[in-house]
Design a protein around this motif. Structure first.
Motif, PDB file in Angstrom:
ATOM      1  N   ILE A 226      17.867 -10.989  23.928  1.00  0.00           N
ATOM      2  CA  ILE A 226      16.526 -10.630  23.440  1.00  0.00           C
ATOM      3  C   ILE A 226      15.642 -11.881  23.415  1.00  0.00           C
ATOM      4  CG2 ILE A 226      15.232  -9.779  21.427  1.00  0.00           C
ATOM      5  CD1 ILE A 226      16.836  -7.583  22.869  1.00  0.00           C
ATOM      6  N   GLU A 227      16.207 -12.984  22.940  1.00  0.00           N
ATOM      7  CA  GLU A 227      15.439 -14.229  22.898  1.00  0.00           C
ATOM      8  C   GLU A 227      14.976 -14.642  24.294  1.00  0.00           C
ATOM      9  OE1 GLU A 227      18.012 -16.973  20.786  1.00  0.00           O
ATOM     10  OE2 GLU A 227      18.114 -15.524  19.136  1.00  0.00           O
ATOM     11  N   ALA A 228      15.789 -14.311  25.285  1.00  0.00           N
ATOM     12  CA  ALA A 228      15.448 -14.704  26.659  1.00  0.00           C
ATOM     13  C   ALA A 228      14.339 -13.851  27.263  1.00  0.00           C
ATOM     14  CB  ALA A 228      16.704 -14.624  27.537  1.00  0.00           C
ATOM     15  N   LEU A 229      13.996 -12.743  26.626  1.00  0.00           N
ATOM     16  CA  LEU A 229      12.982 -11.845  27.196  1.00  0.00           C
ATOM     17  C   LEU A 229      11.573 -12.423  27.029  1.00  0.00           C
ATOM     18  CD1 LEU A 229      14.151  -8.346  25.836  1.00  0.00           C
ATOM     19  CD2 LEU A 229      14.613  -9.319  28.102  1.00  0.00           C
ATOM     20  N   SER A 230      10.710 -12.125  27.991  1.00  0.00           N
ATOM     21  CA  SER A 230       9.291 -12.473  27.858  1.00  0.00           C
ATOM     22  C   SER A 230       8.664 -11.528  26.832  1.00  0.00           C
ATOM     23  CB  SER A 230       8.591 -12.295  29.208  1.00  0.00           C
ATOM     24  OG  SER A 230       8.533 -10.918  29.518  1.00  0.00           O
ATOM     25  N   MET A 231       7.446 -11.798  26.411  1.00  0.00           N
ATOM     26  CA  MET A 231       6.775 -10.925  25.445  1.00  0.00           C
ATOM     27  C   MET A 231       6.562  -9.523  26.029  1.00  0.00           C
ATOM     28  SD  MET A 231       6.795 -12.620  22.807  1.00  0.00           S
ATOM     29  CE  MET A 231       6.136 -11.282  21.808  1.00  0.00           C
ATOM     30  N   GLU A 232       6.218  -9.465  27.306  1.00  0.00           N
ATOM     31  CA  GLU A 232       6.016  -8.160  27.944  1.00  0.00           C
ATOM     32  C   GLU A 232       7.315  -7.361  27.908  1.00  0.00           C
ATOM     33  OE1 GLU A 232       4.886 -10.989  29.152  1.00  0.00           O
ATOM     34  OE2 GLU A 232       2.724 -10.671  29.436  1.00  0.00           O
ATOM     35  N   GLU A 233       8.417  -8.057  28.191  1.00  0.00           N
ATOM     36  CA  GLU A 233       9.717  -7.375  28.190  1.00  0.00           C
ATOM     37  C   GLU A 233      10.098  -6.925  26.781  1.00  0.00           C
ATOM     38  OE1 GLU A 233      12.063  -9.427  31.897  1.00  0.00           O
ATOM     39  OE2 GLU A 233      11.769 -10.673  30.121  1.00  0.00           O
ATOM     40  N   ARG A 234       9.778  -7.761  25.796  1.00  0.00           N
ATOM     41  CA  ARG A 234      10.073  -7.379  24.411  1.00  0.00           C
ATOM     42  C   ARG A 234       9.283  -6.132  24.020  1.00  0.00           C
ATOM     43  NH1 ARG A 234      10.164 -13.274  21.253  1.00  0.00           N
ATOM     44  NH2 ARG A 234      11.587 -14.289  22.719  1.00  0.00           N
ATOM     45  N   MET A 235       8.041  -6.058  24.521  1.00  0.00           N
ATOM     46  CA  MET A 235       7.233  -4.869  24.219  1.00  0.00           C
ATOM     47  C   MET A 235       7.870  -3.623  24.832  1.00  0.00           C
ATOM     48  SD  MET A 235       3.240  -5.988  24.349  1.00  0.00           S
ATOM     49  CE  MET A 235       3.103  -7.549  25.194  1.00  0.00           C
ATOM     50  N   THR A 236       8.392  -3.757  26.046  1.00  0.00           N
ATOM     51  CA  THR A 236       9.053  -2.617  26.695  1.00  0.00           C
ATOM     52  C   THR A 236      10.240  -2.140  25.854  1.00  0.00           C
ATOM     53  OG1 THR A 236       8.387  -3.414  28.871  1.00  0.00           O
ATOM     54  CG2 THR A 236      10.233  -1.877  28.807  1.00  0.00           C
ATOM     55  N   VAL A 237      11.004  -3.092  25.332  1.00  0.00           N
ATOM     56  CA  VAL A 237      12.181  -2.740  24.526  1.00  0.00           C
ATOM     57  C   VAL A 237      11.753  -2.060  23.219  1.00  0.00           C
ATOM     58  CG1 VAL A 237      14.115  -3.686  23.205  1.00  0.00           C
ATOM     59  CG2 VAL A 237      13.683  -4.500  25.532  1.00  0.00           C
ATOM     60  N   CYS A 238      10.837  -2.708  22.480  1.00  0.00           N
ATOM     61  CA  CYS A 238      10.415  -2.140  21.191  1.00  0.00           C
ATOM     62  C   CYS A 238       9.733  -0.784  21.383  1.00  0.00           C
ATOM     63  CB  CYS A 238       9.471  -3.097  20.466  1.00  0.00           C
ATOM     64  SG  CYS A 238      10.347  -4.534  19.808  1.00  0.00           S
ATOM     65  N   ASN A 239       8.999  -0.650  22.477  1.00  0.00           N
ATOM     66  CA  ASN A 239       8.276   0.577  22.784  1.00  0.00           C
ATOM     67  C   ASN A 239       9.172   1.810  22.689  1.00  0.00           C
ATOM     68  OD1 ASN A 239       7.707   2.594  25.273  1.00  0.00           O
ATOM     69  ND2 ASN A 239       5.753   1.880  24.490  1.00  0.00           N
ATOM     70  N   MET A 240      10.371   1.714  23.248  1.00  0.00           N
ATOM     71  CA  MET A 240      11.231   2.897  23.326  1.00  0.00           C
ATOM     72  C   MET A 240      12.192   3.035  22.135  1.00  0.00           C
ATOM     73  SD  MET A 240      11.822   3.558  27.392  1.00  0.00           S
ATOM     74  CE  MET A 240      12.549   5.175  27.118  1.00  0.00           C
ATOM     75  N   SER A 241      11.964   2.290  21.065  1.00  0.00           N
ATOM     76  CA  SER A 241      12.800   2.436  19.868  1.00  0.00           C
ATOM     77  C   SER A 241      12.807   3.884  19.387  1.00  0.00           C
ATOM     78  CB  SER A 241      12.270   1.554  18.737  1.00  0.00           C
ATOM     79  OG  SER A 241      12.237   0.201  19.145  1.00  0.00           O
ATOM     80  N   ILE A 242      11.641   4.505  19.494  1.00  0.00           N
ATOM     81  CA  ILE A 242      11.499   5.891  19.029  1.00  0.00           C
ATOM     82  C   ILE A 242      12.395   6.838  19.835  1.00  0.00           C
ATOM     83  CG2 ILE A 242       9.464   6.236  20.511  1.00  0.00           C
ATOM     84  CD1 ILE A 242       9.728   7.832  17.104  1.00  0.00           C
ATOM     85  N   GLU A 243      12.671   6.501  21.067  1.00  0.00           N
ATOM     86  CA  GLU A 243      13.546   7.349  21.896  1.00  0.00           C
ATOM     87  C   GLU A 243      14.989   7.312  21.405  1.00  0.00           C
ATOM     88  OE1 GLU A 243      10.599   6.150  23.566  1.00  0.00           O
ATOM     89  OE2 GLU A 243      10.157   8.270  23.316  1.00  0.00           O
ATOM     90  N   ALA A 244      15.313   6.350  20.546  1.00  0.00           N
ATOM     91  CA  ALA A 244      16.628   6.329  19.891  1.00  0.00           C
ATOM     92  C   ALA A 244      16.492   6.873  18.478  1.00  0.00           C
ATOM     93  CB  ALA A 244      17.191   4.913  19.873  1.00  0.00           C
ATOM     94  N   GLY A 245      15.343   7.442  18.170  1.00  0.00           N
ATOM     95  CA  GLY A 245      15.128   8.054  16.866  1.00  0.00           C
ATOM     96  C   GLY A 245      14.620   7.095  15.805  1.00  0.00           C
ATOM     97  N   ALA A 246      14.452   5.805  16.146  1.00  0.00           N
ATOM     98  CA  ALA A 246      14.082   4.812  15.141  1.00  0.00           C
ATOM     99  C   ALA A 246      12.645   5.003  14.671  1.00  0.00           C
ATOM    100  CB  ALA A 246      14.252   3.401  15.682  1.00  0.00           C
ATOM    101  N   ARG A 247      12.388   4.552  13.468  1.00  0.00           N
ATOM    102  CA  ARG A 247      11.049   4.578  12.904  1.00  0.00           C
ATOM    103  C   ARG A 247      10.212   3.478  13.558  1.00  0.00           C
ATOM    104  NH1 ARG A 247       7.550   6.821  11.194  1.00  0.00           N
ATOM    105  NH2 ARG A 247       6.847   7.044   9.063  1.00  0.00           N
TER     106      ARG A 247
END
Ligand code: SF4
Lengths: 483, 192
Positions: A226-247
């Motif tokens: 995660i630390e190695a990800l760029s900010m754009e990549e981090r946004m992609t990851v956080c974006n789909m948190s809801i698809e795992a049911g997360a708040r």
């Protein structure tokens, strides 16, 4: 904008998670058994679809917007993405879309809410422009009547989607009634292999923990990958948190975060930014902080991912075979998709490719797709839409000549908006079409009635456009020397 | 909008056993272009109830009246996906007053509560039993937080605040507005 924390945090004995720190600092009234706590909202983002009934609700009670200065609106869902000259009248799919957008314009005017409207150089998908304009800052609480608000968590902000009634609460009071969610840490070891994108990582995480795997929890993504990800990549990851049911999804801010944010329009400037940076640096989970749930995944063993079904957790490596369904739900999904158990999906003919959405419409996403398209052509008969996430991204991409790459390859270069991610503006597939899409939801009918959606990264989508079939992008990347 | 108080609901059930019924199924995105909240019942499960030519399908929801089958028993993780509050609006306008499931998605639950739509999450075994007998008469008692039918008696947890709001028809915005002073002093304290 308020820096975090606005007063020095009292050091408590128990180690705290990043989530706890933000939550505690934003509580107006603590929760009790009988009533939820009252949480202060630092940034309220608004769009045309989930706000009209909320404005109507507060007006019906004679209330006004409490903090227009903490409210920001854009239009993205119902807006056409067909090429349009500046100042020209937009061609809406129907009157309903026009009315919805005009209602937003009226409401913003009446209540003094800033709106990135038609012809604003700042307009774009709500979760793209928040960070881009520097509205999104670490430690903030950010809400929007939109589930992918989790995107902003990439900056260490507690950001989550709310319903329209809650939009009315925030408009009128700048607060929300909330019970404290649970916490979950997803630790990602290793490093993403070449040719494997952040989108593949999050699709793999969702496949692993399931569509309800993080229900009731706020996820913190951590670990070397995660630390190695760029900010754009981090946004992609956080974006789909809801698809795992997360708040919500969160990543602790670091030097990369600060470097990305500095100088953006709404960021504090100069010494104020340096001071803010100091306090933002404390926004991380303390060593020994306890999470309600933990999961671990290794990034090094991942491949490009695709989905084979009609739920985002139905994902698999692009070169895998469709599963033998283990449940009636899986069987139904496979049937909807028209796939056979044990069948290789690579080579499955594709009719439409969509590159866009708040998951994957940023400049780096467009670059990845363009790298594959350069010198190649969209397979005849395939329709490819490339929809940048914002006006700024569109402009930056055009300055680099990416639009020319896409157009020369036979793709459509469109105006910014949500477009085929949700199809509300009329950008939809035809019944039966197989669409490889960089968006976040493959629900039955999401991209038009009877349309079958395969979720994938921008590189996989572009490679599939070239092949006219589901394809592994790594092959083409090797050929263009990108691998 | 002031939801009507709910004390008990007694009705026949409609059953949708599929897990992960997302809000795009409950109300397809193309119907989200509305600017008010009324009349969305027609769009409820639209693509399950009507075919591409707009003709009614053989779906079970087409052969019952939701007002007399006001309790929807649905599969696990009901209401996942998009946060659209149009989903509970559509379900309510269609005639449903309660959802009984094993688990429901967070935002859906929160949206439902604010509109007077009860979501009762019960244990897996009772859930299966109810799912396997559509049309059965079920009674939901909010005070006791229990779902009862001939053969099933299952308790459910309801946030005490949600229960008070549902049972007394309390409007949460009014409740927040009562705390204006606390909000003001937070703003002063946080110099925000
Ligand atoms: S791009 Fe898609 S997921 Fe993102 S805000 Fe728009 S409709 Fe929602």
């Amino acid at each position: 904008m308020a820096a975090y924390p606005s007063k020095p945090t009292v050091r408590t004995a128990a180690p705290q998670t990043l989530f706890d720190k933000i939550w505690d600092s934003r509580l107006v009234t603590p929760e009790t058994t009988d009533a939820p706590g009252l949480l202060y909202v630092d940034l309220h983002l608004i769009h045309e679809v989930t706000s009209p009934q909320a404005f109507a609700a507060i007006e019906a009670r004679g209330l006004s917007v409490r903090r227009p200065d903490k409210t920001f609106a854009t239009m993205d869902h119902s807006t056409p993405t067909t090429p349009r000259a500046r100042g020209a009248a937009p061609t809406y799919a129907s009157n309903a879309q026009r009315q919805q957008v005009e209602r937003l314009e009226e409401n913003c005017r009446r209540h003094g809410v800033r709106l990135a409207g038609w012809d604003s150089p700042d307009r774009g998908i709500v979760h793209v422009i928040g960070p881009e304009l520097g509205l999104t800052q670490p430690g903030m609480t950010i809400v929007c009547g939109d589930s992918h608000t989790s995107t902003h968590g990439a900056f260490g902000a507690l950001a989550f989607g709310i319903g329209t009634t809650e939009v009315s609460h925030v408009l009128a009071t700048q607060c929300l009634l909330q019970r404290k969610p649970k916490t979950m840490r997803i630790h990602v070891d290793g490093r993403l292999p070449t040719g494997v994108a952040a989108k593949d990582l999050i699709l793999a995480i969702i496949a692993e923990i399931g569509a309800g795997g993080a229900a009731g929890h706020v996820i913190e993504y951590a670990g070397p990958a995660i630390e190695a990800l760029s900010m754009e990549e981090r946004m992609t990851v956080c974006n789909m948190s809801i698809e795992a049911g997360a708040r919500a999804g969160l990543i602790a801010p670091d030097v990369k975060t600060f470097a990305w944010m500095v100088g953006r329009d709404h960021m504090p400037k100069g010494a104020a930014f340096e001071a803010a940076k100091q306090s933002w640096s404390r926004l991380k989970s303390d060593p020994g902080a306890v999470f309600d749930k933990e999961a671990r995944i290794n990034a090094s063993s991942l491949s490009p991912m695709i989905t084979w079904g009609a739920s985002p957790d139905m994902g698999m490596p692009v070169d895998a075979r469709a599963p033998r369904p283990q449940s009636p739900d899986a069987a139904k999904a496979l049937q909807y998709m028209g796939f056979q158990p044990d069948e290789t999906l690579m080579g499955e003919p594709v009719q439409t490719v969509f590159i866009g959405s708040c998951t994957n419409s940023r400049l780096s996403d467009l670059r990845q797709a363009a790298q594959i398209m350069a010198g190649r052509h969209v397979k005849p008969g395939v329709r490819m839409l490339v929809v940048p996430g914002s006006e700024r991204i569109k402009k930056a991409a055009e300055a680099e000549g990416l639009d020319a790459v896409f157009k020369t390859a036979g793709a459509e270069w469109r105006e910014p908006g949500c477009s085929m991610c949700i199809g509300m503006n009329g950008d939809i597939g035809r019944r039966g079409d197989l669409v490889v899409s960089t968006s976040n939801r493959n629900f039955a009918g999401r991209q038009g009635p009877g349309v079958r959606t395969v979720l994938a990264s921008p590189a996989t989508a572009a490679a599939s456009a070239v092949a006219g079939a589901i394809a592994d992008p790594r092959k083409l990347m090797e050929m263009c020397g990108a691998a | 909008m002031q939801p009507e108080p709910l004390i008990t609901i007694r009705s026949r059930t409609a059953c949708l056993p599929e897990p992960n019924i997302d809000t795009d199924q409950i109300i397809p995105a193309r119907y989200l272009t509305v600017t008010d909240r009324g009349g969305l019942g027609e769009t409820c499960f639209r693509d399950w109830r009507f075919d591409k030519a707009g003709e009614p399908t053989g779906h079970a929801l087409n052969s019952l009246d939701a007002r007399s089958h006001a309790i929807l028993v649905a599969g696990d993780n009901f209401g996942c996906g998009s946060s659209r509050e149009h989903a509970p609006w559509a379900l309510l306008d269609f005639g449903f007053r309660a959802i009984v499931t094993s688990t429901a998605a967070d935002i859906f639950k929160s949206n439902a509560a604010k509109n007077g739509l009860l979501v009762a999450e019960i244990d897996a075994q009772s859930h299966q039993a109810l799912l396997s007998s559509p049309g059965e008469v079920v009674e939901i008692d909010l005070e006791a937080s229990v779902v009862k039918s001939n053969g099933v008696e299952a308790g459910f947890q309801l946030d005490p605040f949600v229960r008070t709001c549902l049972m007394q028809g309390v409007d949460p915005l009014g409740y927040i507005l009562q705390q204006s002073e606390a909000i003001q002093s937070f703003e002063a304290r946080a110099s925000t």
